[in-house]
Design an enzyme around this catalytic site. Structure first.
Site, PDB file in Angstrom:
ATOM      1  CG  HIS A  23     -34.414  29.967  -8.905  1.00  0.00           C
ATOM      2  ND1 HIS A  23     -34.037  28.815  -8.263  1.00  0.00           N
ATOM      3  CD2 HIS A  23     -35.770  29.917  -8.986  1.00  0.00           C
ATOM      4  CE1 HIS A  23     -35.096  28.094  -7.972  1.00  0.00           C
ATOM      5  NE2 HIS A  23     -36.167  28.735  -8.405  1.00  0.00           N
ATOM      6  CG  HIS A  79     -44.135  25.058  -7.069  1.00  0.00           C
ATOM      7  ND1 HIS A  79     -44.012  25.804  -5.920  1.00  0.00           N
ATOM      8  CD2 HIS A  79     -42.928  25.146  -7.691  1.00  0.00           C
ATOM      9  CE1 HIS A  79     -42.790  26.305  -5.862  1.00  0.00           C
ATOM     10  NE2 HIS A  79     -42.122  25.938  -6.929  1.00  0.00           N
ATOM     11  CD  GLU A  81     -39.774  29.081  -7.898  1.00  0.00           C
ATOM     12  OE1 GLU A  81     -39.753  27.884  -7.577  1.00  0.00           O
ATOM     13  OE2 GLU A  81     -38.762  29.819  -7.857  1.00  0.00           O
ATOM     14  CG  ASP A  83     -40.741  27.795 -12.382  1.00  0.00           C
ATOM     15  OD1 ASP A  83     -41.302  28.214 -11.362  1.00  0.00           O
ATOM     16  OD2 ASP A  83     -40.004  26.795 -12.383  1.00  0.00           O
ATOM     17  CG  HIS A 147     -38.005  24.196  -4.610  1.00  0.00           C
ATOM     18  ND1 HIS A 147     -37.308  25.377  -4.735  1.00  0.00           N
ATOM     19  CD2 HIS A 147     -38.962  24.240  -5.554  1.00  0.00           C
ATOM     20  CE1 HIS A 147     -37.798  26.095  -5.733  1.00  0.00           C
ATOM     21  NE2 HIS A 147     -38.801  25.420  -6.239  1.00  0.00           N
ATOM     22  CG  ASP A 166     -40.092  22.825  -9.015  1.00  0.00           C
ATOM     23  OD1 ASP A 166     -40.030  22.936 -10.245  1.00  0.00           O
ATOM     24  OD2 ASP A 166     -40.349  23.779  -8.251  1.00  0.00           O
ATOM     25  CE1 TYR A 194     -35.154  21.511 -11.383  1.00  0.00           C
ATOM     26  CE2 TYR A 194     -35.471  20.055  -9.513  1.00  0.00           C
ATOM     27  CZ  TYR A 194     -35.954  21.016 -10.372  1.00  0.00           C
ATOM     28  OH  TYR A 194     -37.233  21.483 -10.218  1.00  0.00           O
ATOM     29  CG  HIS A 227     -38.378  22.459 -14.347  1.00  0.00           C
ATOM     30  ND1 HIS A 227     -38.634  23.610 -15.054  1.00  0.00           N
ATOM     31  CD2 HIS A 227     -38.618  22.758 -13.050  1.00  0.00           C
ATOM     32  CE1 HIS A 227     -39.008  24.564 -14.209  1.00  0.00           C
ATOM     33  NE2 HIS A 227     -39.022  24.070 -12.991  1.00  0.00           N
TER      34      HIS A 227
END
Ligand code: FEO
Length: 395
Positions: A23, A79, A81, A83, A147, A166, A194, A227
């Site tokens: 991030h 998701h 995002e 990554d 999230h 996540d 995390y 992750h």
């Protein structure tokens, strides 16, 4: 290179040993990380999530070594995002018509980040299913604010794998892939770090979602996050931990956080630590200079704490910028049900304690009146106030 997960499910992600922060620079990475992508080869071939943008070429090259990309029937994006969606641009160049299953909000986030490229999106909601043959189905579960608004999980029947994205993840490079192969201390620490730094602000939603997942009463043999390690040994342990963490979690710990100019405030911090040991020997004490120590690690200790004490000397009628910045981050994590006390030295005007008390209240802490406001260097009279501070924090 693929790694076997279970039956016809393989891991095809990226172990990110070199990653130092995430991030941007907002999350410190100490033990590496990974972006987990999964390949399901039943009668239908399905790719679940991809990897971060910088690894997109390597990801697609590696995937080509494992399968003919034209065999992919469905892409699941849990998701948006980057990554996890970051290799879509490279991948979809090769298979532009393959349907992408994701939430409606993920279409917005993916197109917002990568542009409208005419991809074949299929928006899904909780309970929607996708048949993948051999008697198995993918069942989608929206994970709103776990999230991001667009987050979802995908459950695979038959193999009973929850691809949770996540949720339940850790920034932790586990080449051996599974929780029973990982260093347990590091795994537990990274899972908590995390949760603290990414999920804690959304704890009320986490609690509701965990409740919903438990009530679904589905058999879960593995939880495969995006992750870190896959939870294979007792996978529900991490769900149970999330259920506890989401309820204003605390242990018997007091964390002391400060910065100092001429070591006076540092002396007060150490005196408070000493008093905790004297007054309540079983209580764990942690002490950090917030200018010098990693902020995400400190927050994980705050997460575990029942109370904190925060110190700053007065400078220019205010607190030190290092402490102000740290409290700003503290506020964003939305801790609840914890006590806080303030302390600090001053030479002439002495506003720091009052400023700290207001800031800590604003950050959601129950601030005790007891404090140490010390003119110049701590004398015995100042140090003796630490006992009352500790007793108030422990009450
Ligand atoms: Fe791991 Fe929210 O991306």
């Amino acid at each position: 290179m693929r790694k076997h997960v279970k039956n016809n499910v393989s891991w095809v992600g990226y172990i990110d040993w070199e990653l130092e922060s995430f991030h941007g620079d907002e999350y410190s990475i100490i033990n590496g990380s990974s972006q987990n992508s999964y390949l399901v080869e039943e009668e239908k071939t399905v790719l679940i999530d991809t990897v971060w943008v910088p690894h997109r070429f390597e990801f697609v090259q590696n995937l080509k070594k494992e399968i003919d990309l034209s065999k992919i029937d469905y892409v699941i994006v849990n998701h948006g995002e980057p990554d996890h969606s970051g290799a879509l641009t490279e991948l979809m160049e090769e298979i532009p018509d393959v349907p992408i299953y994701c939430t409606k909000k993920a279409i917005d986030s993916i197109e917002g980040q990568f542009g409208k490229r005419g991809w074949n999106f299929h928006p899904v909601k909780t309970g929607d299913t996708l048949d993948i043959g051999n008697g198995k189905q993918l069942v989608f579960v929206e994970m709103t604010m776990l999230h991001w608004p667009d987050s979802m999980a995908t459950y695979m029947t038959g193999d009973n794998i929850l691809f949770s994205n996540d949720a339940f993840g850790q920034h932790f490079a586990v080449d051996e892939l599974f929780n029973d192969k990982a260093n347990k201390c590091l795994l537990d620490k990274e899972a908590m770090k995390y949760y603290t730094n990414i999920l804690n602000p959304f704890s009320p939603m986490v609690a509701r979602k965990i409740d919903e997942i438990v009530k679904m009463n589905i058999p879960i043999d593995m939880i495969a996050p995006s992750h870190g390690a896959i939870w294979r040994d007792n996978p529900m342990q991490i769900v149970e931990r999330y259920a506890k963490w989401a309820q204003n979690y605390q242990e018997d710990q007091i964390t002391i956080v400060y910065d100092t100019m001429w070591e006076g405030t540092e002396q007060l911090a150490h005196q408070i630590a000493k008093e905790v040991r004297d007054v309540s020997p079983d209580t764990v004490v942690k002490l950090f200079n917030c200018m010098k120590y990693d902020k995400n690690e400190i927050m994980t200790e705050v997460f575990k704490s029942r109370a904190i004490a925060v110190g700053s000397p007065t400078v220019s009628n205010d607190i030190l910028p290092s402490v102000a910045k740290w409290i700003r981050f503290l506020k964003s994590l939305k801790f609840k049900g914890k006590k806080a006390a303030a302390f600090g030295c001053y030479g002439w005007s002495g506003e720091s304690v009052k400023v700290l008390q207001e800031e800590l209240k604003d950050a959601g802490f129950e601030v005790v009146d007891e404090n140490i406001k010390c003119k110049w260097n701590p004398e015995e009279e100042d140090l003796s106030k630490a006992k009352a501070v500790v007793e108030a924090l422990l009450k």
